[in-house]
Enzyme design. Structure first.
Site, PDB file in Angstrom:
ATOM      1  N   ASN A 128     -99.973  55.751  -8.350  1.00 22.55           N
ATOM      2  CA  ASN A 128    -101.021  56.275  -9.219  1.00 22.55           C
ATOM      3  C   ASN A 128    -101.474  57.655  -8.770  1.00 22.55           C
ATOM      4  O   ASN A 128    -101.355  58.003  -7.587  1.00 22.55           O
ATOM      5  CB  ASN A 128    -102.277  55.385  -9.190  1.00 22.55           C
ATOM      6  CG  ASN A 128    -102.044  54.003  -9.728  1.00 22.55           C
ATOM      7  OD1 ASN A 128    -101.284  53.817 -10.671  1.00 22.55           O
ATOM      8  ND2 ASN A 128    -102.704  53.031  -9.125  1.00 22.55           N
TER       9      ASN A 128
ATOM     10  N   ASP B  10    -104.857  59.340  -7.980  1.00 26.83           N
ATOM     11  CA  ASP B  10    -106.240  58.966  -7.698  1.00 26.83           C
ATOM     12  C   ASP B  10    -107.170  60.099  -8.111  1.00 26.83           C
ATOM     13  O   ASP B  10    -107.075  61.214  -7.574  1.00 26.83           O
ATOM     14  CB  ASP B  10    -106.434  58.679  -6.213  1.00 26.83           C
ATOM     15  CG  ASP B  10    -105.793  57.379  -5.773  1.00 26.83           C
ATOM     16  OD1 ASP B  10    -105.388  56.596  -6.654  1.00 26.83           O
ATOM     17  OD2 ASP B  10    -105.707  57.143  -4.550  1.00 26.83           O
TER      18      ASP B  10
ATOM     19  N   GLY C 265     -98.671  50.740  -3.889  1.00 25.31           N
ATOM     20  CA  GLY C 265     -97.292  50.834  -3.422  1.00 25.31           C
ATOM     21  C   GLY C 265     -96.985  52.158  -2.765  1.00 25.31           C
ATOM     22  O   GLY C 265     -96.443  52.220  -1.654  1.00 25.31           O
TER      23      GLY C 265
ATOM     24  N   ASN D 162     -99.086  54.268  -1.524  1.00 28.72           N
ATOM     25  CA  ASN D 162     -99.870  54.383  -0.294  1.00 28.72           C
ATOM     26  C   ASN D 162     -99.171  53.692   0.870  1.00 28.72           C
ATOM     27  O   ASN D 162     -99.066  54.243   1.974  1.00 28.72           O
ATOM     28  CB  ASN D 162    -101.254  53.752  -0.489  1.00 28.72           C
ATOM     29  CG  ASN D 162    -102.182  54.587  -1.338  1.00 28.72           C
ATOM     30  OD1 ASN D 162    -101.897  55.731  -1.658  1.00 28.72           O
ATOM     31  ND2 ASN D 162    -103.306  53.999  -1.712  1.00 28.72           N
TER      32      ASN D 162
ATOM     33  N   THR E 111    -108.234  39.502   5.867  1.00 28.22           N
ATOM     34  CA  THR E 111    -108.916  40.671   6.409  1.00 28.22           C
ATOM     35  C   THR E 111    -110.402  40.574   6.108  1.00 28.22           C
ATOM     36  O   THR E 111    -110.809  40.124   5.029  1.00 28.22           O
ATOM     37  CB  THR E 111    -108.343  41.970   5.822  1.00 28.22           C
ATOM     38  OG1 THR E 111    -108.516  41.983   4.403  1.00 28.22           O
ATOM     39  CG2 THR E 111    -106.860  42.087   6.153  1.00 28.22           C
ATOM     40  N   LEU E 112    -111.217  41.005   7.072  1.00 29.16           N
ATOM     41  CA  LEU E 112    -112.663  40.795   7.003  1.00 29.16           C
ATOM     42  C   LEU E 112    -113.452  42.077   7.217  1.00 29.16           C
ATOM     43  O   LEU E 112    -114.586  42.053   7.684  1.00 29.16           O
ATOM     44  CB  LEU E 112    -113.078  39.749   8.058  1.00 29.16           C
ATOM     45  CG  LEU E 112    -112.383  38.386   7.938  1.00 29.16           C
ATOM     46  CD1 LEU E 112    -112.680  37.534   9.163  1.00 29.16           C
ATOM     47  CD2 LEU E 112    -112.806  37.667   6.661  1.00 29.16           C
TER      48      LEU E 112
ATOM     49  N   GLY F  25    -106.847  49.446   3.277  1.00 30.76           N
ATOM     50  CA  GLY F  25    -106.136  48.175   3.249  1.00 30.76           C
ATOM     51  C   GLY F  25    -104.639  48.351   3.082  1.00 30.76           C
ATOM     52  O   GLY F  25    -103.848  47.572   3.623  1.00 30.76           O
ATOM     53  N   ASP F  26    -104.228  49.371   2.352  1.00 33.88           N
ATOM     54  CA  ASP F  26    -102.795  49.658   2.195  1.00 33.88           C
ATOM     55  C   ASP F  26    -102.182  50.110   3.512  1.00 33.88           C
ATOM     56  O   ASP F  26    -101.047  49.745   3.845  1.00 33.88           O
ATOM     57  CB  ASP F  26    -102.587  50.725   1.132  1.00 33.88           C
ATOM     58  CG  ASP F  26    -103.133  50.298  -0.224  1.00 33.88           C
ATOM     59  OD1 ASP F  26    -103.095  49.097  -0.528  1.00 33.88           O
ATOM     60  OD2 ASP F  26    -103.606  51.179  -0.971  1.00 33.88           O
TER      61      ASP F  26
ATOM     62  N   SER G 258    -105.201  60.484   4.597  1.00 34.11           N
ATOM     63  CA  SER G 258    -105.910  59.960   5.766  1.00 34.11           C
ATOM     64  C   SER G 258    -105.009  59.193   6.713  1.00 34.11           C
ATOM     65  O   SER G 258    -105.433  58.850   7.823  1.00 34.11           O
ATOM     66  CB  SER G 258    -107.037  59.024   5.305  1.00 34.11           C
ATOM     67  OG  SER G 258    -106.523  57.780   4.835  1.00 34.11           O
TER      68      SER G 258
END
Length: 329
Positions: free
Chosen positions: A13, A15, A43, A45, A219-220, A250-251, A290
């Site tokens: 995508n 962003d 994907g 990412n 994941t938390l 998360g990716d 990042s």
């Protein structure tokens, strides 16, 4: 012998990001900062994150024949991702509309565009790419039937990793292939449905494992993560960092976990390293921009009190560590 450490099958995508003081309520308009356009998609990412860490990475995705599609292809190639599996045309490139508040938390709305045209036939046509990959990672920003076709064409001995985002009920054959299934709290609750009566993440992990995956990671966020397999449930602690922007963290976690599992690490050790990658990612703005290199992950570990400076960027002999605040979503 595999040509790729990791094949990512998923979305790509553009962003479109706006900083806001707070997220708008229903029917409300708020003013934001300047619009910024970045390459993204779960994907794309993951592919960039893995390549930055040194993995031999390929991407199977679809983009539009437009400026956003060219932006995404350029970003993948600049990171060292093999784009032989990226198809062009069929619809405009997918777009994610992202607002980021001062704490670094984000809200996202996705227009799938060309991602929705990545078909099971495309997956069958890419079977050579699938068989050339040690680990295959997927998400659900592409049609579920395409993910099912990928699972049906996995090479013997390869490993399948799934982050079911956005979440939906999963067929048994997909669940059975997951090693691991990676979910956050929201995704766990959606997949478990009425079975999710407990408020304890360890119970979610056990319930998910009983659905058929070979392993599960829950994941938390700032609380770290839990890993679960046939040996039980084990916590993965978090690294405390100053979160600037959690977009795509998360990716980064999923990509790092997948590549370390492919290198032969245990689930807990791979998750500990992935958590450090996620923590490093939230200290910078943007998603793909990042993502750290292996050397930068090592430097973060050395900068943390109690961190192990021996932690290498790759390989099965690395020391475990902890994850990042906002780094695992």
């Amino acid at each position: 012998m595999y040509d790729y450490d990791l094949l990512v099958v998923g979305s790509a995508n553009a962003d479109l990001v706006i900083d806001v003081e707070r997220r708008p309520g229903a029917g409300e308009t708020v003013l934001g900062g300047d619009l910024a356009t970045h390459p993204g998609g779960k994907g794309a990412n993951q592919a960039v994150a893995a390549a930055r860490l040194g993995a031999r990475t390929a991407l199977l995705a679809r983009v539009g024949d437009d400026a956003h599609g060219r932006l995404l292809l350029d970003s993948q190639r600049a990171a060292g991702v093999d784009t032989v599996g990226v198809l062009v045309g069929g619809a405009p490139t997918g777009v994610a509309l992202i607002t980021v508040d001062p704490s670094g938390e984000n809200s996202i709305v996705v227009s799938p565009g060309a991602n929705g045209r990545l078909t099971p036939a495309d997956a069958r046509a890419a079977v050579g790419l699938v068989h050339a990959s040690r680990v295959v990672s997927a998400q659900l920003e592409i049609p579920l039937e395409t993910v099912v076709e990928v699972v049906r064409n996995l090479a013997p001995g390869s490993r399948f990793v799934l982050n079911p985002s956005p979440p939906r009920p999963l067929p048994d054959e997909v669940l059975a292939a997951c090693d691991p299934l990676i979910v956050n709290e929201h995704e766990a609750r959606v997949i478990l449905g009425e079975a999710c009566a407990s408020e304890e993440p360890a119970d979610w992990a056990r319930l998910l494992l009983a659905r058929g995956p070979r392993s599960v990671v829950v994941t938390l966020g700032a609380e770290g993560a839990l890993v679960a397999d046939g040996h039980g449930v084990e916590p993965v602690p978090s690294v405390r960092v100053d979160a600037v922007d959690t977009t795509g963290a998360g990716d980064a976690f999923t990509a790092a976990l997948a590549m370390r599992l492919g290198a032969g690490e245990s689930l807990a050790r791979a998750a500990a390293y992935a958590a450090r990658v996620g923590a490093a990612a939230v200290t910078r703005r943007g998603a793909q921009e990042s993502y750290p290199t292996a050397a930068e992950v090592d430097a973060l570990c050395c900068a943390i009190p109690g961190g192990d400076p021996r932690t290498p960027g790759r390989g099965p002999d690395s020391a475990t560590g902890s994850g990042g605040q906002g780094g695992m979503l």
